[in-house]
Design an enzyme around this catalytic site. Structure first.
Site, PDB file in Angstrom:
ATOM      1  CB  CYS A 105      14.670  14.886   6.116  1.00 55.53           C
ATOM      2  SG  CYS A 105      13.563  15.116   7.293  1.00 55.53           S
ATOM      3  CG  ASN A 129      11.382  11.286   9.489  1.00 55.55           C
ATOM      4  OD1 ASN A 129      12.541  11.372   9.461  1.00 55.55           O
ATOM      5  ND2 ASN A 129      10.715  12.014   8.680  1.00 55.55           N
ATOM      6  CG  HIS A 158      14.623  11.057   5.109  1.00 55.51           C
ATOM      7  ND1 HIS A 158      15.094  10.719   6.195  1.00 55.51           N
ATOM      8  CD2 HIS A 158      13.537  11.721   4.979  1.00 55.51           C
ATOM      9  CE1 HIS A 158      14.240  11.194   6.987  1.00 55.51           C
ATOM     10  NE2 HIS A 158      13.377  12.195   6.282  1.00 55.51           N
TER      11      HIS A 158
HETATM   12  C1  LIG Z   1       1.403  13.157   7.763  1.00 59.62           C
HETATM   13  C2  LIG Z   1       0.543  12.059   7.057  1.00 59.62           C
HETATM   14  C3  LIG Z   1       0.810  10.910   7.474  1.00 59.62           C
HETATM   15  C4  LIG Z   1      -0.937  12.302   7.218  1.00 59.62           C
HETATM   16  O1  LIG Z   1      -1.758  11.619   6.247  1.00 59.62           O
HETATM   17  P1  LIG Z   1      -2.754  12.086   5.457  1.00 59.62           P
HETATM   18  O2  LIG Z   1      -3.408  11.182   4.691  1.00 59.62           O
HETATM   19  O3  LIG Z   1      -2.129  13.340   4.551  1.00 59.62           O
HETATM   20  O4  LIG Z   1      -3.648  12.746   6.449  1.00 59.62           O
HETATM   21  P2  LIG Z   1      -4.358  14.185   6.671  1.00 59.62           P
HETATM   22  O5  LIG Z   1      -3.159  15.180   7.098  1.00 59.62           O
HETATM   23  O6  LIG Z   1      -5.187  14.466   5.577  1.00 59.62           O
HETATM   24  O7  LIG Z   1      -5.372  13.943   7.680  1.00 59.62           O
HETATM   25  C5  LIG Z   1      -6.512  13.153   7.512  1.00 59.62           C
HETATM   26  C6  LIG Z   1      -7.170  13.172   9.089  1.00 59.62           C
HETATM   27  O8  LIG Z   1      -6.389  12.473   9.736  1.00 59.62           O
HETATM   28  C7  LIG Z   1      -6.070  12.875  11.036  1.00 59.62           C
HETATM   29  N1  LIG Z   1      -5.034  12.641  11.891  1.00 59.62           N
HETATM   30  C8  LIG Z   1      -3.745  13.250  11.304  1.00 59.62           C
HETATM   31  N2  LIG Z   1      -2.856  12.534  12.285  1.00 59.62           N
HETATM   32  C9  LIG Z   1      -3.401  11.502  12.788  1.00 59.62           C
HETATM   33  C10 LIG Z   1      -3.142  10.564  13.719  1.00 59.62           C
HETATM   34  N3  LIG Z   1      -1.695  10.493  14.119  1.00 59.62           N
HETATM   35  N4  LIG Z   1      -3.876   9.733  14.165  1.00 59.62           N
HETATM   36  C11 LIG Z   1      -5.183   9.685  13.874  1.00 59.62           C
HETATM   37  N5  LIG Z   1      -5.744  10.733  12.855  1.00 59.62           N
HETATM   38  C12 LIG Z   1      -4.793  11.778  12.389  1.00 59.62           C
HETATM   39  C13 LIG Z   1      -6.278  14.421  10.655  1.00 59.62           C
HETATM   40  O9  LIG Z   1      -6.742  15.220  11.815  1.00 59.62           O
HETATM   41  C14 LIG Z   1      -7.378  14.475   9.568  1.00 59.62           C
HETATM   42  O10 LIG Z   1      -8.616  14.350   9.987  1.00 59.62           O
HETATM   43  P3  LIG Z   1      -9.926  15.144   9.666  1.00 59.62           P
HETATM   44  O11 LIG Z   1     -10.227  14.355   8.324  1.00 59.62           O
HETATM   45  O12 LIG Z   1     -11.009  14.737  10.633  1.00 59.62           O
HETATM   46  O13 LIG Z   1      -9.572  16.618   9.532  1.00 59.62           O
HETATM   47  C15 LIG Z   1       1.042  12.276   5.721  1.00 59.62           C
HETATM   48  O14 LIG Z   1       0.729  13.393   4.814  1.00 59.62           O
HETATM   49  C16 LIG Z   1       2.655  12.291   5.223  1.00 59.62           C
HETATM   50  O15 LIG Z   1       3.096  11.403   5.748  1.00 59.62           O
HETATM   51  N6  LIG Z   1       3.150  13.451   4.522  1.00 59.62           N
HETATM   52  C17 LIG Z   1       4.460  13.419   4.549  1.00 59.62           C
HETATM   53  C18 LIG Z   1       5.133  13.836   5.678  1.00 59.62           C
HETATM   54  C19 LIG Z   1       6.555  13.261   5.838  1.00 59.62           C
HETATM   55  O16 LIG Z   1       7.048  12.618   5.393  1.00 59.62           O
HETATM   56  N7  LIG Z   1       7.219  14.240   6.643  1.00 59.62           N
HETATM   57  C20 LIG Z   1       8.581  14.011   6.855  1.00 59.62           C
HETATM   58  C21 LIG Z   1       9.279  14.709   5.798  1.00 59.62           C
HETATM   59  S1  LIG Z   1      11.210  14.463   5.695  1.00 59.62           S
END
Ligand SMILES: CC(C)(COP(=O)(O)OP(=O)(O)OC[C@H]1O[C@@H](n2cnc3c(N)ncnc32)[C@H](O)[C@@H]1OP(=O)(O)O)[C@@H](O)C(=O)NCCC(=O)NCCS
Length: 348
Positions: free
Chosen positions: A113, A305, A275
């Site tokens: 990224c 992204n 980004h």
């Molecule tokens: C990935 C992201 C959106 C996930 O959101 P979050 O609030 O952290 O969610 P979690 O990973 O804790 O998961 C919460 C629940 O949602 C579920 N879940 C994950 N992806 C899902 C999706 N696409 N749709 C529905 N549910 C989903 C998980 O399985 C979890 O379920 P559980 O509670 O039953 O175990 C978030 O962490 C994020 O954006 N992080 C930064 C990622 C990023 O920017 N990456 C690129 C870097 S350059």
């Protein structure tokens, strides 16, 4: 001597995939995706007709034309991507071939990224040193080629999209224009938190966790194995919460570093282009720096992204909308896998 952006272009595939389109493949919802990431839709490249390089060529053609030059005038290529057409050689040489450029240098940057800002920084140094006069910097990604589109991979596959952006850098002696400074950082402590482990040569060397399964063969059979595929170890991995927590610290830090280095403040920024990792991260950064809505540009809603491509695509859109004029202060900032993070401050 400084370098300035003399031409800019972007390309996104025609194929629009909405959040609802993904429901066919995995257990997710439009509401979940929008609430957590801000994303409404993303573009996916044609499965066989488009590659990371061909999208880069499309963006580069526009940037080169807008710079008022031809592909034969380019004297160096820097190509940033994490989704190259081949494991090796890199996309730089494929672009050189496709655009019928001279036998110029072609460098591939693998900083995920942060790739575009790293690539821009490298190009900036070559211009400042007087070595090159027309450098093409490309960020391009075809994420749709290898994500896990089952429920198992939904935390990643809903976020990433395909696209490309490119700029042509040229020298300028105008003291009021150009790239003021770039700031690059890394911390490999969390390398495995956002990574694609396989295929690779790691042989489970770095961590207790077994990232790859392979036969105990005398020779070979480790780089890519049937066992890896059977255990779905050929997909990217992300601990989203850990990435989020680090990103909201490092984004503001590297922006402030850039401003301080140039004796400027957040109020001086005409537009910040973070980004496009996650809309919530961008909003957090905006709030932390006390920036108004019109000072921050986000387009993750429509493209997801796009990793190395996100900054040049967003920068190009802002410019096309007439929101940046000559002399305006533009800040680019990125954070991603590695972890690596970076910023660039420029006077348009
Ligand atoms: C990935 C992201 C959106 C996930 O959101 P979050 O609030 O952290 O969610 P979690 O990973 O804790 O998961 C919460 C629940 O949602 C579920 N879940 C994950 N992806 C899902 C999706 N696409 N749709 C529905 N549910 C989903 C998980 O399985 C979890 O379920 P559980 O509670 O039953 O175990 C978030 O962490 C994020 O954006 N992080 C930064 C990622 C990023 O920017 N990456 C690129 C870097 S350059």
């Amino acid at each position: 001597m400084r370098s300035k952006i003399a031409g800019i272009g972007y390309y996104v595939p025609k194929n629009v995939f909405t959040n609802n389109d993904l429901i066919k493949y995995m257990d997710t919802s439009d509401e979940w995706i929008q609430e957590r990431t801000g994303i409404k839709e993303r573009r996916y490249a044609d499965r066989t007709g488009e590659t990371t390089t061909t999208m880069g060529v499309e963006a580069a053609s526009i940037a080169i034309e807008r710079a008022g030059i031809t592909p034969q005038d380019i004297d160096f290529i820097v190509f940033a991507t994490l989704s190259p057409d081949y494991y090796f050689p890199g996309c730089g040489v494929l672009l050189q071939r496709a655009m019928k450029m001279k036998e110029i240098g072609a460098l591939d940057v693998r900083n995920q990224c942060s790739g575009f800002v790293y690539a821009l920084s490298v190009a900036d140094q070559f211009i400042r040193s007087g070595m090159y006069k027309n450098i093409l910097v490309v960020g391009s990604e075809k994420h749709s080629f290898g994500m896990d589109f089952s429920t198992r991979g939904r935390n990643i596959s809903v976020i990433f999209g395909d696209g490309a952006g490119a700029v042509v850098l040229q020298p300028t002696e105008d003291a009021n224009r150009g790239i003021l400074s770039t700031h690059l950082h890394s911390d490999g402590e969390s390398a495995e938190i956002l990574a694609m482990y396989n295929p690779g040569t790691h042989a489970n060397h770095w961590k207790e966790t077994k990232y790859a399964d392979f036969k105990d063969a005398e020779m070979g059979e480790m780089f890519m194995s049937h066992e890896m595929i059977d255990h779905a170890q050929n997909f990217p991995y992300m601990d989203g919460q850990a990435v989020f927590k680090k990103a909201v610290v490092k984004f503001p830090e590297v922006i402030i570093e850039a401003l301080n280095a140039n004796h400027l403040t957040p109020a001086d920024i005409k537009v910040l282009i973070p980004h496009q990792a996650n809309l919530r991260i961008s909003q957090f950064v905006q709030h932390k720096l006390g920036l108004r809505d019109d000072q921050v540009y986000n387009n993750i809603q429509k493209y997801g992204n796009t990793t190395a491509a996100s900054i040049p695509i967003a920068l190009c859109e802002v410019w096309e909308q007439g929101r940046i004029k000559e002399g305006d202060l533009v800040c680019l900032a990125a954070f991603g896998s590695g972890f690596t993070w970076a910023s660039a401050l420029l006077r348009w």
